[in-house]
Design an enzyme around this catalytic site. Structure first.
Site: not given
Ligand code: ADP
Length: 310
Positions: A12, A32, A85, A145-146, A148, A165, A172
Site C-alpha cells: 500500500g 490502516d 492456504r 508478469d507482463t 517482466r 507487445h 498471477h
Molecule cells: P504487504 O507486503 O502485502 O503490504 P503488509 O503486512 O506489509 O503486507 O501490509 C498489510 C497491511 O494491512 C498491514 O499494515 C495491516 O495492518 C493492514 N490490515 C490488516 N487488516 C486490516 C483491516 N481490517 N483494515 C485495514 N488494514 C488492515
C-alpha cells in the site's frame, strides 16, 4: 482525482509513493488497522512530493474516502505457522468483508483496485462480498508478469520494451501463461523479427525468459522477504489509466464470464481501462498449446474460489 488506499503496509505504501511521484492522483487518503503506521507512511511520503508532483497525502478514516474515485485495497493478514492456504484465504476474506463494507459506505461509486494476494481469488471474493459488477473490481493480476515478460523480450532483441507487445494471461502465479505465439514487435510477429535479426528464439532462450518471468517473485522474496516496488508502480499506472480515462490496455484480473469453457472465473486478460473501470477485453489469438494452459489456469482458479466459503 482523489483516491484511497486501505492497507498501509509495504504494498500500500509503495503504491502511494509511486502515485505521488508519477502524479497519478491529486489526493491520497491512507487507511490502516494500525493508524500510527498509516500516519507515519503518509508523513514520510509527503516529504517526497516536492520532488515528485502536487499530491496531498494524509492518513485518515473510512469517512475520509468520500469522493474517492479509486480505492486500492492492499490490506491483509499473513500466513500463520501450519495454517493452510485456504484457512489464510478465509481469514483474508473476513478482512475484505469489513474493509469493502466500510469503503462502499463512504465511496459507493468507487472503482476497487485489488492488490492483496492471491490477487485473482481476492478479486473474486470481493465481487461476491460486494455484489459489484465485474468491471468495477479490478485485480492487479499479471500487470507485473507482463512487464517482466516485455523487458526480457526487449532485451533479447535490444528493442525498447514499450515497442514489444506481449502478455501474460491467466493466474498471477505458478499457472500463468506466457503467450509467446501472440508476442509482437511493432506490428510484426516476435519470432519472425528475432529470426531476421539473427537472434532466433531457441528452446534455451525461451526457457531462460520463461524462468525469468515465472521465478521473479520467488527470487525477490528470497533476497528481501517481499516484493512491493514493482507492484506499487503498476498500481499507480492503473490509477492513472482509470483517472485519466485513458482507454489503455493492461493485463488485469476481473471476474470473467467465460474463458476456454470455464465460467465465472477471476483471471487476467488484456483489458481496456478507463473511467468506468474495465471497458472491454482485447483477447489475442493464441496457440492451441497456450489455450490448453489457459484453460488449466482458469480451472485451477475456479476450483480454489469455489472452495472458499464467503
Ligand atoms: P504487504 O507486503 O502485502 O503490504 P503488509 O503486512 O506489509 O503486507 O501490509 C498489510 C497491511 O494491512 C498491514 O499494515 C495491516 O495492518 C493492514 N490490515 C490488516 N487488516 C486490516 C483491516 N481490517 N483494515 C485495514 N488494514 C488492515
Amino acid at each position: 482525482m482523489k483516491i484511497g488506499i486501505v492497507g498501509a503496509g509495504q504494498v500500500g505504501a509503495s503504491a502511494a509513493y509511486a502515485v505521488a511521484l508519477l502524479g497519478s492522483a491529486r489526493e491520497i487518503v491512507l487507511i490502516d488497522l494500525d493508524p500510527a503506521l498509516a500516519a507515519a507512511q503518509a508523513e514520510d511520503i509527503s516529504h517526497a512530493t516536492p520532488f515528485g508532483s502536487a499530491t496531498d497525502i494524509r492518513a485518515g478514516e473510512y469517512a475520509d474516502l468520500t469522493g474517492a474515485e479509486v480505492i486500492i485495497i492492499a490490506a491483509g493478514v499473513s500466513q500463520k505457522p501450519r495454517e493452510t492456504r485456504l484457512d489464510l484465504l478465509a481469514r483474508n476474506a473476513e478482512v475484505f468483508r469489513i474493509v469493502t463494507g466500510e469503503v462502499l459506505n463512504h465511496a459507493p461509486d468507487a472503482i476497487l483496485l485489488i492488490a492483496s494476494n492471491p490477487v485473482d481469488i481476492m478479486t473474486g471474493i470481493t465481487v461476491r462480498l460486494t455484489g459489484l459488477p465485474a468491471h468495477r473490481v479490478i485485480g492487479s493480476g499479471t500487470i507485473l508478469d507482463t512487464a517482466r515478460f516485455r523487458v526480457l523480450l526487449g532485451q533479447h532483441l535490444d528493442v525498447d520494451p514499450r515497442s514489444v507487445h506481449a502478455y501474460v494471461l491467466g493466474e498471477h502465479g505458478d499457472s500463468e501463461v506466457l503467450s509467446w505465439s501472440s508476442a509482437a514487435v511493432g506490428a510484426s510477429i516476435f519470432g519472425d523479427v528475432a529470426l531476421a535479426r539473427g537472434k532466433p528464439v531457441t528452446e534455451d532462450v525461451r526457457a531462460r525468459i520463461d524462468v525469468g518471468v515465472r521465478r521473479a517473485a520467488y527470487r525477490i522474496i528470497e533476497g528481501k522477504g517481499a516484493t512491493y516496488y514493482g507492484i506499487g508502480a503498476g498500481l499507480a499506472r492503473l490509477v492513472a489509466a482509470i483517472g485519466g480515462d485513458e482507454r489503455s490496455v493492461h493485463s488485469v484480473s476481473i471476474m470473467t464470464p467465460e474463458i476456454e469453457g470455464v465460467r465465472d472465473v477471476p483471471l487476467s486478460l488484456p483489458r481496456i481501462l478507463g473511467k468506468g473501470g474495465v471497458l472491454g477485453d482485447v483477447m489475442p489469438e493464441i496457440s492451441a498449446e497456450e489455450r490448453l494452459a489457459l484453460k488449466a489456469s482458469a480451472q485451477m482458479l475456479k476450483d480454489t474460489l469455489d472452495a472458499v466459503h464467503v
